[in-house]
Scaffold this motif. Structure first.
Motif, short mmCIF file in Angstrom:
data_model
loop_
_atom_site.label_atom_id
_atom_site.label_comp_id
_atom_site.label_asym_id
_atom_site.label_seq_id
_atom_site.Cartn_x
_atom_site.Cartn_y
_atom_site.Cartn_z
N ASP A 29 32.27 43.75 41.59
CA ASP A 29 32.02 44.78 40.58
C ASP A 29 32.22 46.19 41.15
OD1 ASP A 29 31.41 42.79 38.79
OD2 ASP A 29 29.24 42.92 39.13
N GLU A 30 31.91 46.36 42.42
CA GLU A 30 32.09 47.66 43.05
C GLU A 30 33.56 47.98 43.32
OE1 GLU A 30 29.56 48.20 46.48
OE2 GLU A 30 28.02 46.94 45.55
N LEU A 31 34.40 46.95 43.40
CA LEU A 31 35.83 47.16 43.68
C LEU A 31 36.63 47.54 42.45
CD1 LEU A 31 36.44 44.21 46.14
CD2 LEU A 31 36.25 46.62 46.70
N VAL A 32 36.12 47.20 41.26
CA VAL A 32 36.84 47.55 40.03
C VAL A 32 36.93 49.07 39.93
CG1 VAL A 32 36.80 47.41 37.51
CG2 VAL A 32 36.13 45.43 38.87
N GLY A 33 38.14 49.56 39.71
CA GLY A 33 38.40 50.99 39.69
C GLY A 33 38.88 51.51 41.03
N GLY A 34 38.69 50.71 42.07
CA GLY A 34 39.20 51.06 43.40
C GLY A 34 40.65 50.64 43.53
N SER A 35 41.15 50.56 44.72
CA SER A 35 42.55 50.24 44.94
C SER A 35 42.73 49.11 45.93
CB SER A 35 43.31 51.47 45.47
OG SER A 35 43.32 52.50 44.52
N ILE A 36 43.85 48.42 45.77
CA ILE A 36 44.31 47.46 46.77
C ILE A 36 45.51 48.14 47.44
CG2 ILE A 36 45.87 46.21 45.20
CD1 ILE A 36 45.03 43.65 46.64
N TYR A 37 45.56 48.05 48.76
CA TYR A 37 46.63 48.70 49.51
C TYR A 37 47.61 47.66 50.00
CZ TYR A 37 44.05 53.04 49.37
OH TYR A 37 43.41 54.17 48.93
N LEU A 51 41.88 46.53 38.20
CA LEU A 51 41.33 46.62 36.85
C LEU A 51 40.21 45.63 36.60
CD1 LEU A 51 44.70 46.98 34.90
CD2 LEU A 51 43.16 48.79 35.67
N GLY A 52 40.20 44.53 37.34
CA GLY A 52 39.13 43.55 37.15
C GLY A 52 39.44 42.24 37.84
N PHE A 53 38.47 41.32 37.75
CA PHE A 53 38.58 39.99 38.33
C PHE A 53 38.30 38.95 37.26
CE2 PHE A 53 37.50 42.82 41.78
CZ PHE A 53 38.24 42.35 42.84
N ILE A 62 40.89 32.92 41.92
CA ILE A 62 40.43 34.17 41.33
C ILE A 62 41.66 35.03 41.05
CG2 ILE A 62 39.07 36.28 41.72
CD1 ILE A 62 37.40 33.71 41.42
N VAL A 63 41.73 35.57 39.84
CA VAL A 63 42.84 36.43 39.45
C VAL A 63 42.38 37.88 39.56
CG1 VAL A 63 44.41 37.07 37.59
CG2 VAL A 63 43.74 34.68 37.88
N ILE A 64 43.14 38.67 40.28
CA ILE A 64 42.88 40.10 40.40
C ILE A 64 43.86 40.79 39.47
CG2 ILE A 64 42.74 42.09 41.93
CD1 ILE A 64 42.54 40.09 44.27
N ALA A 65 43.34 41.52 38.49
CA ALA A 65 44.18 42.25 37.55
C ALA A 65 44.45 43.64 38.12
CB ALA A 65 43.48 42.36 36.19
N LEU A 66 45.73 43.96 38.29
CA LEU A 66 46.13 45.24 38.87
C LEU A 66 46.86 46.09 37.85
CD1 LEU A 66 47.56 44.02 42.29
CD2 LEU A 66 45.30 44.97 41.85
N ASP A 67 46.68 47.39 37.96
CA ASP A 67 47.45 48.35 37.17
C ASP A 67 48.91 48.22 37.60
OD1 ASP A 67 48.72 50.71 36.23
OD2 ASP A 67 46.84 51.81 36.33
N PRO A 68 49.87 48.22 36.68
CA PRO A 68 51.27 48.04 37.07
C PRO A 68 51.86 49.21 37.87
CG PRO A 68 51.10 48.37 34.70
CD PRO A 68 49.70 48.26 35.23
N HIS A 81 46.59 42.17 57.67
CA HIS A 81 45.30 41.53 57.64
C HIS A 81 44.98 41.12 56.21
CE1 HIS A 81 44.18 45.54 56.28
NE2 HIS A 81 43.11 44.97 55.75
N GLN A 82 43.98 40.30 56.07
CA GLN A 82 43.51 39.95 54.74
C GLN A 82 42.00 40.02 54.78
OE1 GLN A 82 44.62 36.08 53.37
NE2 GLN A 82 43.45 36.25 51.49
N GLY A 83 41.44 40.61 53.80
CA GLY A 83 39.99 40.68 53.77
C GLY A 83 39.50 41.79 52.87
N TRP A 84 38.25 41.69 52.51
CA TRP A 84 37.62 42.69 51.67
C TRP A 84 36.77 43.53 52.57
CZ3 TRP A 84 39.86 42.93 47.18
CH2 TRP A 84 40.45 41.80 46.64
#
Length: 84
Positions: A29-37, A51-53, A62-68, A81-84
């Protein structure tokens, strides 16, 4: 970066780019609105807004919805790397 844009254009559905992962982050919930790099050739090159999970029950993923929109960033060296 152009290759990533083309791949994501093929995945685009209803204005959202879905990507999948095995596990949902504990603080999703805290990651929604943040970014994936995106790290390409050992450099941070772009980011996308999360945008959401959602859960894909059929695939147990788990599907991560990203802004296009891919936002280019100043290329910084980074090991993959991979990780949150």
């Amino acid at each position: 970066l152009d290759t990533l844009r083309k791949r994501q254009a093929g995945r685009l559905r209803n204005g959202v780019v879905p990507i999948t992962t095995r596990f949902k982050p504990k603080r999703a919930d805290e990651l929604v609105g943040g970014s994936i790099y995106w790290i390409i050739k050992h450099r941070v090159t772009a980011r996308q807004r999360i945008l959401g999970f959602a859960e894909a029950a059929a695939e147990r993923r788990i599907v991560i919805a990203l802004d296009p929109e891919l936002v280019p960033v100043r290329a910084l060296p980074k090991r993959a790397h991979q990780g949150w």
